[in-house]
Design a protein around this motif. Sequence first.
Motif, short mmCIF file in Angstrom:
data_model
loop_
_atom_site.label_atom_id
_atom_site.label_comp_id
_atom_site.label_asym_id
_atom_site.label_seq_id
_atom_site.Cartn_x
_atom_site.Cartn_y
_atom_site.Cartn_z
N VAL A 90 -9.21 -0.67 -0.95
CA VAL A 90 -8.14 -0.24 -1.85
C VAL A 90 -8.35 1.16 -2.43
O VAL A 90 -7.44 1.70 -3.06
N ASP A 91 -9.52 1.77 -2.24
CA ASP A 91 -9.80 3.00 -2.98
C ASP A 91 -10.47 4.08 -2.11
O ASP A 91 -11.48 4.66 -2.50
N SER A 114 -4.28 3.05 -4.88
CA SER A 114 -4.06 1.76 -4.22
C SER A 114 -2.59 1.35 -4.24
O SER A 114 -2.19 0.47 -3.48
N ARG A 128 -10.33 3.98 -8.63
CA ARG A 128 -10.16 2.51 -8.70
C ARG A 128 -10.18 2.02 -10.15
O ARG A 128 -9.36 1.19 -10.53
#
Length: 346
Positions: A64-65, A90, A139
């Motif tokens: 996600v990052d 994300s 994140r």
Amino acid sequence: MYAAVMHDFGGPEVIGWEMVPTPRPGPHDVLVQVHAVTVNRTLDIKVRQGAYAKRPVLPHVLGVDPSGVVVETGAEVSDFKPGDPVAVSSRIRYEPEDVPRMLGVDLWGGYAEYVCVPAASAFPLPAGLDFATASIAIRHVPQAFHMLETKAKLQPGEWVLVMGASGGLGSASVQVARHLGARVIVAAGADERVSAAMALGGEFGINYRSQDLHAEVMRITGNAGVDVVCENISDPVLFPAAFKSLRRFGRLVSVGTHGGGIVPLDVAFLYLNQLTIMGSTGQTPDDIRKGIELAASGKFRPLIGCVLPLYQVREGHVLADGNDVLGKVVLDPRARPNGAAQSLRS
């Protein structure tokens, strides 16, 4: 390109290291060579296990990052050029009015040599900011700003109790709270984790596995309690103690359920003290920019447990899931099994 691809839900063994087609950027996209991406207990491990609220379509690539270097841009992209260092949000929108989709959950993510995203989801990195720090910052730091500044409206001089203070979000929250001028009490489940969080800006520390959390907060604050609790564990024993540590008109902001997610609530204490409980999962582009600026200024220091090549992703998931490292597990997709690992920023 090589990617870590999952073909089923389950343990780390469902992730394979394999060749897949390299994505091509559309008119408004950028293609990024990934230099760093982290292992997250919710948005990577729980997704892999099939335990997250939303199951991705298989086969799937987590991550996600990601951060890295732009290698190709779409015909309509003017904000970036090849060679630009970026970190990727994300939350992906292909059109401004779109409901955001989650990279690494709804879309293939950064556990790959390359990731293709809309240029609007990429954020430029200042010179000197390494990619591991950038991935951790994008994140967790924007989420911490959103929790503490936007939701809880933390003010200079207020007391804040940060639970899970050595974790990814917890350690970011410690540093954001200190940046906002608050007095910070850090709480974690082991002495070395308390010490790590104290080094990031905690004024007082509590080991909530060996000390009475509520009693210690009251002692530290002169029985006044804290103005804000930053809670991301949702443990049925720890949550009530943290909640009870709030002073009148206090605010508890929560995101995360590593401790179970179902907790008892003293409703009488809630209404008699006019307390506020709120959840937070959001962040804004401004939160992201502030997070990157904080990291670039040196006022955000990530806790990095280890850096592994992406082809060792299974080992990375085992370490993160077992809480066997103090700090984030970072993956570098540029290393090949038969080649030497490269530095985090070249």
